[in-house]
Enzyme design. Structure first.
Site, PDB file in Angstrom:
ATOM      1  N   ASP A   1       7.823 -48.078  26.190  1.00 41.50           N
ATOM      2  CA  ASP A   1       7.794 -49.335  26.935  1.00 41.50           C
ATOM      3  C   ASP A   1       8.980 -49.400  27.898  1.00 41.50           C
ATOM      4  O   ASP A   1      10.000 -48.735  27.680  1.00 41.50           O
ATOM      5  CB  ASP A   1       7.890 -50.533  25.977  1.00 41.50           C
ATOM      6  CG  ASP A   1       6.714 -50.588  25.023  1.00 41.50           C
ATOM      7  OD1 ASP A   1       5.659 -50.014  25.338  1.00 41.50           O
ATOM      8  OD2 ASP A   1       6.880 -51.211  23.948  1.00 41.50           O
TER       9      ASP A   1
HETATM   10  N1  URA Z   1       6.421 -48.674  19.879  1.00 39.79           N
HETATM   11  C1  URA Z   1       6.651 -49.714  20.696  1.00 39.79           C
HETATM   12  O1  URA Z   1       6.376 -50.849  20.360  1.00 39.79           O
HETATM   13  N2  URA Z   1       7.177 -49.468  21.911  1.00 39.79           N
HETATM   14  C2  URA Z   1       7.528 -48.225  22.327  1.00 39.79           C
HETATM   15  O2  URA Z   1       8.022 -48.061  23.448  1.00 39.79           O
HETATM   16  C3  URA Z   1       7.280 -47.147  21.458  1.00 39.79           C
HETATM   17  C4  URA Z   1       6.726 -47.403  20.240  1.00 39.79           C
END
Ligand code: URA
Length: 239
Positions: free
Chosen positions: A100
């Site tokens: 993310d």
């Molecule tokens: N899980 C999440 O919620 N975000 C990420 O970036 C990776 C794994």
């Protein structure tokens, strides 16, 4: 590079298997059919085999420490992408999976689609370890619920995941998951009435984020890591 090595690197089989495949199916190099595995190809050649167009670029493997604020994409109108940090002159590179925008940590960057497939396929159960700071401390019931698999609103529950505290208060933890669903870690904590305030990926399979790589920087895999890569890929393919 030899044609048979190129095809082996791209996952069409062992050199021996490729020799047999080439007997039945010609490869086409710049429009000219050939069955000769020792034929030489260079980076700008157009190679076709079994209906696929095959890139002759040499394989690239980087370990990148993604900072918060950049997106795992080739282009984005609003935010810097990972390629703000990593040169990608022929647009051939991609990240193995995504983090993310606000997540930091380890990302493998490559042009090797076979490796990416092997590391990402849920069938291969590659462990991903994250460090998370949470809104509040986890409980024993959370540890058990993560282990049992959680309903996060998808068709199936999550696979068993491990939680282990990273501080005494229990609001900093390491979580190990074997899948890579969208926002998975955040959604798993949400399902338990908690919230992730900060998330960082520490490792993916045998690849570990080391302290010497500051956020925003990248480096090629070391020869030792390249060894791990091939071992790991082979193991994954057998499982
Ligand atoms: N899980 C999440 O919620 N975000 C990420 O970036 C990776 C794994």
């Amino acid at each position: 590079m030899r044609l048979d090595k190129l095809l082996a690197d791209r996952g069409y089989g062992t050199r021996k298997e490729i020799k047999k495949l080439l007997q039945k199916n010609s490869a086409i190099i710049n429009g000219v059919p050939t069955k000769d595995g020792s034929a030489k190809v260079v980076v700008d050649d157009r190679v076709e085999f079994l209906g696929d167009v095959i890139s002759c670029e040499s394989m690239i493997y980087y370990l990148f420490h993604k900072p918060a604020g950049c997106v795992c994409a080739n282009e984005d109108a609003l935010h810097p992408t990972i390629f703000h940090y990593i040169p990608n002159p022929r647009n051939q590179l991609f990240s193995v999976g995504r983090l993310d925008i606000d997540t930091e940590g380890l990302l493998l960057i490559t042009n090797d689609g076979v490796l990416a497939h092997n590391l990402l396929s849920p069938r291969h159960h590659v462990d991903k370890v994250y460090y998370a700071r949470l809104d509040h401390a986890i409980t024993e019931a959370d540890i058990q619920a993560f282990q049992a698999g959680l309903d996060i609103g998808d068709d199936t529950n999550t696979m068993p995941a491990d939680l282990s505290p990273a501080n005494e208060a229990g609001d900093e933890i390491y979580v190990t998951i074997k899948e890579g669903r969208y926002h998975q870690v955040k959604r798993m904590f949400e399902a338990r009435g908690n919230a992730v305030c900060y998330l960082k990926r520490m490792s993916m399979g045998p690849f570990v984020l080391d302290d010497t790589l500051p956020a925003g920087s990248y480096r090629p895999l070391t020869p030792e890591e390249m060894e791990l890569l091939s071992d790991y890929t082979n193991q994954s393919e057998e499982s």
